[in-house]
Design a protein around this motif. Structure first.
Motif, mmCIF file in Angstrom:
data_model
loop_
_atom_site.group_PDB
_atom_site.id
_atom_site.type_symbol
_atom_site.label_atom_id
_atom_site.label_comp_id
_atom_site.label_asym_id
_atom_site.label_seq_id
_atom_site.Cartn_x
_atom_site.Cartn_y
_atom_site.Cartn_z
ATOM 1 N N UNK A 190 43.772 -41.064 4.399
ATOM 2 C CA UNK A 190 43.127 -40.775 4.261
ATOM 3 C C UNK A 190 42.615 -40.221 3.286
ATOM 4 N N UNK A 191 41.710 -39.585 2.491
ATOM 5 C CA UNK A 191 41.479 -39.048 1.654
ATOM 6 C C UNK A 191 40.850 -37.814 0.954
ATOM 7 N N UNK A 192 40.948 -37.507 -0.250
ATOM 8 C CA UNK A 192 41.038 -35.641 -0.485
ATOM 9 C C UNK A 192 40.622 -35.648 -2.113
ATOM 10 N N UNK A 193 39.390 -34.370 -1.735
ATOM 11 C CA UNK A 193 38.997 -33.713 -2.976
ATOM 12 C C UNK A 193 39.652 -32.486 -3.354
ATOM 13 N N UNK A 194 39.379 -32.116 -4.464
ATOM 14 C CA UNK A 194 39.098 -30.646 -4.452
ATOM 15 C C UNK A 194 37.363 -30.214 -4.486
ATOM 16 N N UNK A 195 37.917 -29.423 -4.055
ATOM 17 C CA UNK A 195 35.972 -28.524 -3.545
ATOM 18 C C UNK A 195 35.762 -28.608 -4.796
ATOM 19 N N UNK A 196 33.392 -28.339 -4.805
ATOM 20 C CA UNK A 196 33.520 -26.959 -6.070
ATOM 21 C C UNK A 196 33.888 -26.554 -6.833
ATOM 22 N N UNK A 197 34.848 -25.928 -8.165
ATOM 23 C CA UNK A 197 35.015 -25.085 -8.851
ATOM 24 C C UNK A 197 33.299 -23.838 -9.121
ATOM 25 N N UNK A 198 33.446 -23.347 -8.712
ATOM 26 C CA UNK A 198 32.057 -21.715 -8.554
ATOM 27 C C UNK A 198 32.971 -20.828 -9.265
ATOM 28 N N UNK A 199 31.955 -20.018 -9.767
ATOM 29 C CA UNK A 199 31.780 -18.182 -10.118
ATOM 30 C C UNK A 199 33.150 -18.845 -11.255
ATOM 31 N N UNK B 21 41.092 -37.575 -10.546
ATOM 32 C CA UNK B 21 40.285 -37.098 -12.086
ATOM 33 C C UNK B 21 39.188 -36.722 -11.922
ATOM 34 N N UNK B 22 38.548 -36.468 -10.275
ATOM 35 C CA UNK B 22 36.912 -36.032 -9.507
ATOM 36 C C UNK B 22 37.433 -34.947 -9.934
ATOM 37 N N UNK B 23 36.406 -34.328 -10.196
ATOM 38 C CA UNK B 23 35.805 -32.572 -10.834
ATOM 39 C C UNK B 23 35.000 -32.362 -10.480
ATOM 40 N N UNK B 24 34.270 -31.190 -9.667
ATOM 41 C CA UNK B 24 32.374 -31.090 -10.210
ATOM 42 C C UNK B 24 33.076 -29.158 -10.339
ATOM 43 N N UNK B 25 32.118 -28.884 -11.441
ATOM 44 C CA UNK B 25 32.157 -27.329 -12.245
ATOM 45 C C UNK B 25 30.332 -27.115 -11.190
ATOM 46 N N UNK B 26 30.574 -26.133 -10.981
ATOM 47 C CA UNK B 26 29.467 -25.184 -10.850
ATOM 48 C C UNK B 26 29.036 -23.777 -12.272
ATOM 49 N N UNK B 27 28.471 -24.220 -12.928
ATOM 50 C CA UNK B 27 28.146 -23.416 -14.273
ATOM 51 C C UNK B 27 27.222 -22.626 -13.801
ATOM 52 N N UNK B 28 26.127 -22.925 -11.970
ATOM 53 C CA UNK B 28 25.058 -21.613 -11.495
ATOM 54 C C UNK B 28 23.949 -21.864 -13.118
ATOM 55 N N UNK B 29 23.717 -20.177 -12.447
ATOM 56 C CA UNK B 29 22.329 -20.112 -14.189
ATOM 57 C C UNK B 29 22.727 -18.688 -14.387
ATOM 58 N N UNK B 30 22.572 -18.293 -15.670
ATOM 59 C CA UNK B 30 23.114 -16.545 -16.323
ATOM 60 C C UNK B 30 21.360 -15.913 -15.842
ATOM 61 N N UNK B 31 19.879 -17.302 -16.867
ATOM 62 C CA UNK B 31 18.889 -16.854 -16.649
ATOM 63 C C UNK B 31 18.157 -17.974 -16.243
ATOM 64 N N UNK B 32 17.425 -17.851 -16.195
ATOM 65 C CA UNK B 32 15.944 -19.222 -16.071
ATOM 66 C C UNK B 32 14.498 -18.266 -15.915
#
Length: 547
Positions: free
Chosen positions: A262-271, A491-502
């Motif tokens: 099969x396959x696997x991932x670490x889902x996006x890291x948030x907050x 080593x696949x990894x996604x980080x959601x930095x979001x936005x503090x201000x636009x």
């Protein structure tokens, strides 16, 4: 090499193989576009890694005889221990230039068959193990236009074949498992180099089948390692060599690891500014128990059509099961810049191994992790090229997914077989690359690519968006470039930095303030692709170095 542009959209596939039925699933809303980049690069892409100079290192193995790409200037590899060809004047690795759609041959000195690797914090690819004379080698490839492989004999403490690697917060790689290696070690070695016993790997090994090779390894947000093998997982404090948590077996108990791949991932890291950050792992596909033995006997059992998702940071974690629209074994899972997951490549029956896969799954499937369960999967438009055993995929800076490989044979068989050795490269363009989204697509103008960023600090990203902007749907993401082989992107990894201000600056220009990850447990130092996503549509990425 000259480029071979060939762009096509497939609406309806005709029968491709008179004797072999392929999976086809066309929904009215099917999305995505396929492009043939190179008809042949001369080497089948068993391993694949994107580098910080937008080039992709591809390699196969050395012990199948000559490839279809000669080494330059009369160069030959002399290897008395090679099992196929002692003097070999052909390449078994190439560097593919994404920006020019060209490639050049590279030279590996020892056998890289079924090896592993990761990008180090300095941007070099450090790659480990293999078969025969390559099983204890450490190889380094530096991103430059004339660089080639450099090898270190006995760079590993143990023989590593079918192992998995991950970058650690201190900048080292950990190398976990491999055939008959129920232990782990670190690269680079120290004077006190040693292997550290990991009984979990022997406990998950099935006699005569294994079903625990290329374990799925992820760095958890607490600095420990989540390690999945066969049908279950542990959380390992690798510094103390102590298992700190044991996770339940996936319901049904079917294997998800090689050869029931099969396959696997670490889902996006948030907050990421929260005191307690949640981490989730998704495992998809594989083969029912007993499939490998049956396939060896000529009976090809249908692949698993389930995914299992677990919150690995929960005090009482449980697997939640989901059903895919297409069963899949030997598939790849790629994190896209907007946080969605692409399932691509693979077979509908059989297992990994020579000649053991059937029913190619030609349609990718998009998985939207933030949707409600039952609405997360969307089937995409199909390719015409079967990608079975030894296929690869990698996210590119422009948001496309590079696809290559497929060689279910012990040697290169290009004609007269059910699924010929595949030497081509394709690109899959998700729907977010459609031109109809150009008015809401961000273009990053600052910082410049290759900029350095520091932990836990404010970062301002400037973009141009010509259409109407929904400020609450603007987000910055960072993606670590992964080492892909055998259906696992290490080593696949996604980080959601979001936005503090636009902040709107006028003339369709906006500043987006974000806060960078606070520690190496969240994001080990090194090079990342940084994207701005607006209403689900990502910009082209830029390279940043987190340090």
């Amino acid at each position: 090499m000259s480029a071979i542009p060939f762009v096509f959209s497939v609406l309806i596939l005709q029968l491709l193989f008179a004797s072999q039925q392929c999976h086809r699933f066309l929904a009215a809303a099917a999305d995505g576009r396929w492009q043939l980049l190179q008809k042949s690069i001369g080497v089948s892409a068993m391993h694949m890694q994107l580098l910080r100079n937008d080039r992709v290192v591809v390699f196969d193995r050395t012990d199948f005889g000559p490839s279809k790409l000669p080494l330059p200037n009369g160069k030959c590899r002399n290897d008395p221990s090679d099992t196929a060809l002692k003097v070999d004047c052909t390449a078994h690795s190439v560097e593919y230039d994404v920006l020019t759609n060209t490639f050049r041959p590279l030279m590996v000195q020892t056998d890289v068959w079924c090896s592993s690797g990761a990008i180090m914090p300095n941007g070099n690819l450090v790659q480990t193990g293999g078969f025969n004379d390559g099983e204890r080698r450490v190889r380094t490839f530096s991103p430059c236009s004339t660089c080639d492989w450099q090898e270190t004999p006995n760079g590993l403490a143990a023989k590593r074949w079918y192992a998995s690697n991950h970058i650690l917060p201190d900048g080292r790689q950990i190398v976990v498992g491999g055939r008959r290696q129920f232990n782990y070690e670190f690269v680079p070695k120290t004077i006190t180099a040693n292997t550290f016993s990991l009984p979990f790997l022997s406990q998950t090994s099935e006699r005569g089948v294994e079903n625990n090779l290329y374990p799925f390894v992820f760095l958890n947000v607490d600095g420990n390692l989540f390690i999945f093998a066969n049908n279950r997982a542990i959380l390992l404090d690798y510094m103390k060599n102590k298992v700190v948590k044991t996770y339940p077996t996936i319901p049904g108990g079917d294997p998800r690891s090689y050869p029931s791949t099969g396959s696997a991932i670490l889902l996006p890291l948030k907050n990421l500014k929260a005191a307690a950050i949640q981490a989730e792992v998704l495992v998809c596909g594989g083969a029912p128990k007993g499939s490998y033995v049956q396939a060896v006997r000529g009976k090809f059992i249908g692949a698993l059509n389930t995914c299992a998702r677990i919150k690995i940071t929960d005090p009482n974690p449980q697997w939640v099961m989901e059903t895919m629209p297409l069963a899949r074994v030997m598939g790849d899972m790629i994190l896209l810049p907007n946080g969605n997951v692409l399932l691509i490549n693979g077979a509908g029956s059989g297992t990994a191994g020579w000649e053991l896969g059937r029913n190619p799954v030609l349609n990718p499937v998009l998985y939207k992790p933030d949707n409600k369960i039952g609405t997360r999967f969307e089937t995409q438009n199909p390719t015409t090229v079967p990608r079975l055993y030894h296929s690869t995929a990698a996210l590119l800076r422009d948001g496309r997914v590079l696809v290559g490989g497929s060689n279910p044979h012990a040697f290169y068989n290009l004609t007269g077989v059910l699924f010929p050795t595949e030497l081509s490269l394709e690109a899959f363009s998700p729907a977010y690359l459609d031109t109809k989204f150009n008015n809401i697509r961000p273009t990053i103008t600052a910082p410049k690519s290759m900029s350095g960023i520091k932990y836990g600090t404010k970062l301002t990203v400037r973009v141009v968006i010509t259409g109407k902007v929904a400020k609450n749907q603007v987000s910055v993401t960072m993606v670590a470039p992964a080492f892909n082989t055998h259906s696992f992107s290490m080593n696949q990894r996604l980080l959601v930095l979001g936005n503090d201000k636009v902040v709107a600056l006028g003339k369709a220009t906006y500043d987006i303030d974000v806060t960078t990850p606070r520690s190496g447990n969240l994001a080990p130092s090194g090079f990342y692709l940084l994207f701005v996503v607006h209403q689900g549509i990502p910009s082209k990425g830029i390279w940043v170095k987190l340090q």
